[in-house]
Design a protein around this motif. Structure first.
Motif, PDB file in Angstrom:
ATOM      1  N   GLU A   1     -10.633 -10.022  -5.282  1.00 45.13           N
ATOM      2  CA  GLU A   1     -10.359  -8.766  -5.972  1.00 45.13           C
ATOM      3  C   GLU A   1     -11.658  -8.222  -6.556  1.00 45.13           C
TER       4      GLU A   1
ATOM      5  N   PHE B   1     -11.583  -3.742 -10.357  1.00 40.99           N
ATOM      6  CA  PHE B   1     -10.133  -3.754 -10.580  1.00 40.99           C
ATOM      7  C   PHE B   1      -9.833  -4.405 -11.924  1.00 40.99           C
TER       8      PHE B   1
ATOM      9  N   GLY C   1     -10.206  -6.671  -1.916  1.00 41.11           N
ATOM     10  CA  GLY C   1      -9.111  -5.746  -2.192  1.00 41.11           C
ATOM     11  C   GLY C   1      -8.006  -6.396  -2.993  1.00 41.11           C
ATOM     12  N   ARG C   2      -6.841  -5.782  -2.940  1.00 39.09           N
ATOM     13  CA  ARG C   2      -5.647  -6.334  -3.589  1.00 39.09           C
ATOM     14  C   ARG C   2      -4.996  -7.321  -2.628  1.00 39.09           C
ATOM     15  N   PRO C   3      -4.703  -8.537  -3.091  1.00 42.27           N
ATOM     16  CA  PRO C   3      -4.207  -9.567  -2.171  1.00 42.27           C
ATOM     17  C   PRO C   3      -3.023  -9.154  -1.310  1.00 42.27           C
ATOM     18  N   GLU C   4      -1.953  -8.638  -1.914  1.00 36.78           N
ATOM     19  CA  GLU C   4      -0.772  -8.335  -1.112  1.00 36.78           C
ATOM     20  C   GLU C   4      -1.052  -7.251  -0.074  1.00 36.78           C
ATOM     21  N   VAL C   5      -1.873  -6.284  -0.409  1.00 34.82           N
ATOM     22  CA  VAL C   5      -2.207  -5.201   0.520  1.00 34.82           C
ATOM     23  C   VAL C   5      -3.021  -5.745   1.692  1.00 34.82           C
ATOM     24  N   GLU C   6      -4.028  -6.539   1.388  1.00 37.33           N
ATOM     25  CA  GLU C   6      -4.910  -7.068   2.435  1.00 37.33           C
ATOM     26  C   GLU C   6      -4.206  -8.099   3.314  1.00 37.33           C
TER      27      GLU C   6
ATOM     28  N   THR D   1       1.293 -12.586  -6.294  1.00 34.09           N
ATOM     29  CA  THR D   1       0.897 -12.335  -4.914  1.00 34.09           C
ATOM     30  C   THR D   1       2.035 -12.673  -3.964  1.00 34.09           C
TER      31      THR D   1
END
Length: 144
Positions: A42, A46, A90-95, A125
């Motif tokens: 991250e 952020f 990035g954001r874990p769930e998005v990536e 996550t």
């Protein structure tokens, strides 16, 4: 149960990640599947929301380098080739979702602390991955 062909394990490289990796490697071996690892870093911006007027690029690069070193050792331990090790920012769930779709993943394996109450409301996550996934998700209980 589906015959999984492509697996993606999401790890934070903590000690808990070994439980996730053991499950993912067992599934890889059972199905003769391809296994990928993703570690998401991250951005420091952020965490601080841009409120601190400071250049984090040097620190961010150091974090990335340390993660690369740790992921190399981790991947070697669990027999994951270098080409199948992914570090993204990035954001874990998005990536995790993005890479999963790009690779055509059948199963995402993540760790879950089984939080409840306020911790669950704040999100995790594993919860984020589960709710946006286009494939199966295995949440491995860790850190109990």
């Amino acid at each position: 149960m589906s015959n999984y062909q492509t697996l993606l394990m999401a790890v934070d490289l903590s000690e808990d990640s070994h439980a996730v990796a053991a499950k993912a490697a067992a599934l890889r071996d059972a199905y003769g599947a391809t296994l990928h690892i993703i570690h998401v870093i991250e951005p420091l911006s952020f965490a601080y929301g841009g409120d601190i007027p400071m250049d984090f690029s040097g620190i961010q690069e150091e974090i990335h380098q340390q993660a690369r070193t740790q992921l190399t050792a981790f991947g070697e331990k669990y027999g994951v080739t270098e080409a199948n090790r992914h570090i993204v920012l990035g954001r874990p769930e998005v990536e995790i979702h993005a890479l999963g779709e790009e690779l055509g993943v059948d199963l995402v394996v993540v760790g879950s602390h089984g939080r409840y109450g306020l911790a669950l409301l704040m999100g995790s996550t594993a919860n984020g991955v589960l709710h946006g996934a286009t494939c199966d998700v295995l949440a491995v209980r860790v850190g109990s």
